[in-house]
Design a protein around this motif. Sequence first.
Motif, mmCIF file in Angstrom:
data_model
loop_
_atom_site.group_PDB
_atom_site.id
_atom_site.type_symbol
_atom_site.label_atom_id
_atom_site.label_comp_id
_atom_site.label_asym_id
_atom_site.label_seq_id
_atom_site.Cartn_x
_atom_site.Cartn_y
_atom_site.Cartn_z
ATOM 1 N N PHE A 148 35.335 130.515 14.005
ATOM 2 C CA PHE A 148 35.148 129.436 14.966
ATOM 3 C C PHE A 148 34.665 128.182 14.250
ATOM 4 N N SER A 149 34.990 127.028 14.825
ATOM 5 C CA SER A 149 34.463 125.774 14.281
ATOM 6 C C SER A 149 33.014 125.614 14.710
ATOM 7 N N GLY A 150 32.342 124.618 14.138
ATOM 8 C CA GLY A 150 30.927 124.401 14.441
ATOM 9 C C GLY A 150 30.672 124.200 15.929
ATOM 10 N N GLY A 151 31.478 123.364 16.566
ATOM 11 C CA GLY A 151 31.293 123.089 17.989
ATOM 12 C C GLY A 151 31.491 124.333 18.831
ATOM 13 N N MET A 152 32.540 125.115 18.455
ATOM 14 C CA MET A 152 32.821 126.358 19.194
ATOM 15 C C MET A 152 31.682 127.356 18.998
ATOM 16 N N ARG A 153 31.145 127.375 17.796
ATOM 17 C CA ARG A 153 30.041 128.301 17.540
ATOM 18 C C ARG A 153 28.823 127.924 18.366
ATOM 19 N N GLN A 154 28.582 126.602 18.509
ATOM 20 C CA GLN A 154 27.427 126.211 19.309
ATOM 21 C C GLN A 154 27.657 126.589 20.775
ATOM 22 N N ARG A 155 28.909 126.591 21.222
ATOM 23 C CA ARG A 155 29.195 127.052 22.582
ATOM 24 C C ARG A 155 28.860 128.541 22.704
ATOM 25 N N VAL A 156 29.214 129.292 21.656
ATOM 26 C CA VAL A 156 28.886 130.725 21.670
ATOM 27 C C VAL A 156 27.368 130.911 21.706
ATOM 28 N N VAL A 157 26.669 130.088 20.918
ATOM 29 C CA VAL A 157 25.201 130.169 20.899
ATOM 30 C C VAL A 157 24.649 129.898 22.298
ATOM 31 N N ILE A 158 25.225 128.918 22.978
ATOM 32 C CA ILE A 158 24.774 128.605 24.342
ATOM 33 C C ILE A 158 25.045 129.795 25.264
ATOM 34 N N ALA A 159 26.237 130.398 25.109
ATOM 35 C CA ALA A 159 26.557 131.585 25.919
ATOM 36 C C ALA A 159 25.526 132.689 25.665
ATOM 37 N N LEU A 160 25.152 132.855 24.408
ATOM 38 C CA LEU A 160 24.155 133.881 24.065
ATOM 39 C C LEU A 160 22.799 133.564 24.687
ATOM 40 N N ALA A 161 22.444 132.274 24.679
ATOM 41 C CA ALA A 161 21.149 131.884 25.241
ATOM 42 C C ALA A 161 21.132 132.115 26.745
ATOM 43 N N LEU A 162 22.320 131.995 27.390
ATOM 44 C CA LEU A 162 22.402 132.161 28.845
ATOM 45 C C LEU A 162 22.591 133.618 29.251
ATOM 46 N N ALA A 163 22.842 134.492 28.262
ATOM 47 C CA ALA A 163 23.272 135.864 28.561
ATOM 48 C C ALA A 163 22.299 136.614 29.460
ATOM 49 N N GLY A 164 21.003 136.374 29.300
ATOM 50 C CA GLY A 164 20.012 137.103 30.099
ATOM 51 C C GLY A 164 19.592 136.347 31.346
ATOM 52 N N GLU A 165 20.340 135.303 31.717
ATOM 53 C CA GLU A 165 20.016 134.474 32.885
ATOM 54 C C GLU A 165 18.581 133.945 32.841
ATOM 55 N N PRO A 166 18.177 133.309 31.753
ATOM 56 C CA PRO A 166 16.800 132.814 31.695
ATOM 57 C C PRO A 166 16.603 131.613 32.619
ATOM 58 N N LYS A 167 15.353 131.409 33.020
ATOM 59 C CA LYS A 167 15.042 130.282 33.899
ATOM 60 C C LYS A 167 14.732 129.031 33.098
ATOM 61 N N LEU A 168 14.438 129.253 31.820
ATOM 62 C CA LEU A 168 14.087 128.119 30.964
ATOM 63 C C LEU A 168 14.835 128.267 29.643
ATOM 64 N N ILE A 169 15.403 127.161 29.190
ATOM 65 C CA ILE A 169 16.063 127.195 27.884
ATOM 66 C C ILE A 169 15.400 126.181 26.980
ATOM 67 N N ILE A 170 15.030 126.644 25.807
ATOM 68 C CA ILE A 170 14.471 125.732 24.828
ATOM 69 C C ILE A 170 15.567 125.431 23.830
ATOM 70 N N ALA A 171 16.047 124.194 23.873
ATOM 71 C CA ALA A 171 17.154 123.807 23.004
ATOM 72 C C ALA A 171 16.595 122.944 21.891
ATOM 73 N N ASP A 172 16.564 123.517 20.689
ATOM 74 C CA ASP A 172 15.957 122.834 19.553
ATOM 75 C C ASP A 172 17.038 122.139 18.740
ATOM 76 N N GLU A 173 17.131 120.857 18.905
ATOM 77 C CA GLU A 173 18.142 120.048 18.203
ATOM 78 C C GLU A 173 19.535 120.663 18.342
ATOM 79 N N PRO A 174 20.010 120.885 19.559
ATOM 80 C CA PRO A 174 21.253 121.646 19.715
ATOM 81 C C PRO A 174 22.490 120.924 19.197
ATOM 82 N N THR A 175 22.400 119.619 19.002
ATOM 83 C CA THR A 175 23.610 118.901 18.584
ATOM 84 C C THR A 175 23.474 118.264 17.215
#
Lengths: 327, 330
Positions: A158-185
Motif C-alpha cells: 500500500f502507499s503511504g496514504g492508503m496505509r494511513q487509512r488502514v491505520v485509521i480503520a485499525l484505530a476504529l476497529a474497537g469502536e472507541p469513543k475517543l481517538i487520539i490522533a498524533d500527527e496523523p498527516t
Amino acid sequence: MTTPEPLLAVRELSVVFDTRDTALLALDHVSFDIRAGEILGVVGESGAGKSLTGTAIIGLLDAPGRISGGEILLDGQRIDNLPPEAMRALRGRCIGAIFQDPLTSLHPMLTIGDQLIETIRVHLPLDQVAARRRALDLLHQVGIPGAETRIDHYPHQFSGGMRQRVVIALALAGEPKLIIADEPTTALDVSIQAQITTLLKGLCRDHGASVMLVTHDMGVIAETADRVAVMYAGRIIEMGPVQAVTRAPRHPYTRGLMASIPSMQVRSSTLHQIEGSMPRLNAIPAGCAFNPRCEWASARCRTEKPMLEAGAHGVACWHPVGGSAHG
Amino acid sequence: MLAFLVKRLLNAAGVMLAVAFLAFMIFRFVGDPVELMLNEQASQAQRDELRVRLGLDRSVLVQFGTFVLNAIRGDFGISYRNQQEVFTLIVERFPATFELVLVATFLSLAIGIPLGVYSAIRRRSFAAQAIQFVSVLGVSLPSFALGILFILLFSVTLQWLPAFGRGETVALGWWTTGLLTPSGRLALILPGITLSLFQITLVMRLVRAEMLETMRTEFIRFARARGLPDHAIHFRHALRNCLMPVITVTGLQIGNLIAFALVTETVFQWPGMGLLFVQAVTFVDIPVMAAYLIIVSFIFVTLNTLVDLTYALVDPRLRQDAMAGGAHGR
C-alpha cells in the motif's frame, strides 16, 4: 458552557521524566476537557508536550516517564491509576490511537486483514467470519478501493496514504469513543493530507467519536478542530474555539504562531518567525516560560507563573493581546 | 524468483568447484599415495599396477577432471586404510552425525527461543539476569570439557546415561536411526546436549537482542495502543519479526554443527563422520579426508542456499517483490 460530564477530563496532569539526579517536569498541570463528538486540536512546537499528553492518556508512558500528579477521567471514571490489564482492555476499545508514521505503524509481516481481525476480536465478541466481515466494512469506510482483495495484502503493498487509512480503520476497529490522533498527516504527501484529515473528521462524526488531534500544523487544526489548545513548554497557554484562537489569538506566543503561517495573499521576502527557541526541560525559566522570547514581558512575567483562565477562550498570560485578562 | 534461484545455484556450483580443487590438492601435497598404501616389500610391478589403477599416471588436469566427475557420481575412491569405498564409509556414518545435529538444532531452538523471549520481556527480573549470566558460561565453556564433565556426572557417578556409542540402531534402507530404540534415544541425550549448548546460548542471545530491538518499534507501540494482549504482542508480533535472523543463523549453524560435531563425536566415541575424519587424519587416509571436506562443504553450501530461499517464505516483502511488482502505489 461546559456540559456536566465531558467524555474526557484531564485535571492538573503532570508528567515527569526521572533522571539520575532530578525529575524533569515535562507536563506541568495540564487541564482540559473533550466533550462527546468534539474535535480538540492540540498545537505547539516539537517538545511542547503534545504527544506526551496523548501518550499519558492512553497509558503508554514508558520509563523513565511517569505521571506525577493530576488525574485523567474518561466518562467520569479515573483511568490514570488503573491496573495494567484494565488499561489494556480500555486501549483500542474506549480510546483509539493513530500515530504519525503509517509506514512503520503496521506490522510488516502480517496482512492488514490479520491485523484488523486480531484487533476486532480482542475487543468485540465476534468469530473469525464476522470479524472479517467487519474488517472489510471498515476498509470500505476508510475508502480502500477493492477492499475484498486488498484485505489479504501486506502493508508494503500500500502507499503511504492508503496505509494511513488502514491505520485509521485499525484505530476504529474497537469502536472507541475517543481517538487520539498524533500527527496523523505529518508523514504524508501534502496532496494526501487533506484527504486523510477530511476522512478522519467524517468517520469520527459518523461513529460519534471525539478526537484529540495533535499536530503542529495550524492549517489542519483550522480546518478540522472545534476547539484548540496551544501548548508551550509542557503547559497549555491558550485554549478556546478554533475561530477565536486563530482570528484573535490572545497569547503573544499564539500570535507569533499565527503570524508565522505563510499566506498566499501576501508576498514577502522573509517568513515571519518567533525569535529564539523553546527552552529545554532542564532550563525552563521562572515565571512565564515564554518570557525570554516575549516582547511584552514585564518583571511580573519573570517571577510569577500565569495560570490558564477558565472560560470559553482562556489564556495563561499576564499581558494578553487585546488587554483585560487577569492580574 | 527464477533468476534469483539460478544465480544462487551457479554461485553454489562455483564454490563447490573451488572446494573440490582444494580437496584434490591435498593428494598432491601429502606425498605419494602409492608409497602410503603399499608396504616396503611391494615390487615395482605392484607399485605401477596400483598407480595405474588409481589413475595417478595421467596429467594433473585430467586427474582433477576425473576427480570432479567421480565426486559428482559419489565416487571418492578407495580408503587407503581399509581399502573400502570412501563414499560407502561416509554414507554409513552420515546418519549418526545427522541425527546428532538434528537433536542439537532442535534443542537449541526449543530452549533458546523461549529463553530469549523471556529474558527480553522480563529484562530486569532476577531470572533474566541469571539466564544472561549462565549463557556467558555456555558460550565460553569448550564442548569437550563439558562433554567429559557430563560423562563423569551422568554416566560414571549417577549411571543414568551411556558414556559412548549410539546404542541400538534400526536400519531404514541405507539409513540407520537411533531414534527408534530406547537405548538409541538415551545415547543421544548427552552428546546432543553437549553439542547444542553453544547453540542454545547463541539462539537465546540473538532472540533477546532482536526482541529488545523490535519492542521499540512503532508497530509494536501501535499494537499496544490497540489494546492487544501481551502474549499476542510478544509472540505473534514481536517474535515473528525476529525469526529471520534466527532462521539464518540456525541454518548456517547446522553446517557448523556438522563440521564441529567431530569434537563431540570424539569425546563420546559417536560413530559419525567426524570420528571417521579424526581417524582418517590419524592414518593419513587422504581420500577420506578429501571426501569429508567435499561433503561437509556441500552440506554448507546447500544449507546456505536453502536459507536464502526460506527468506522468501517467511518475509512477504521479499516474496511479493519477486512476484512482479504486486499492487504498489495507488
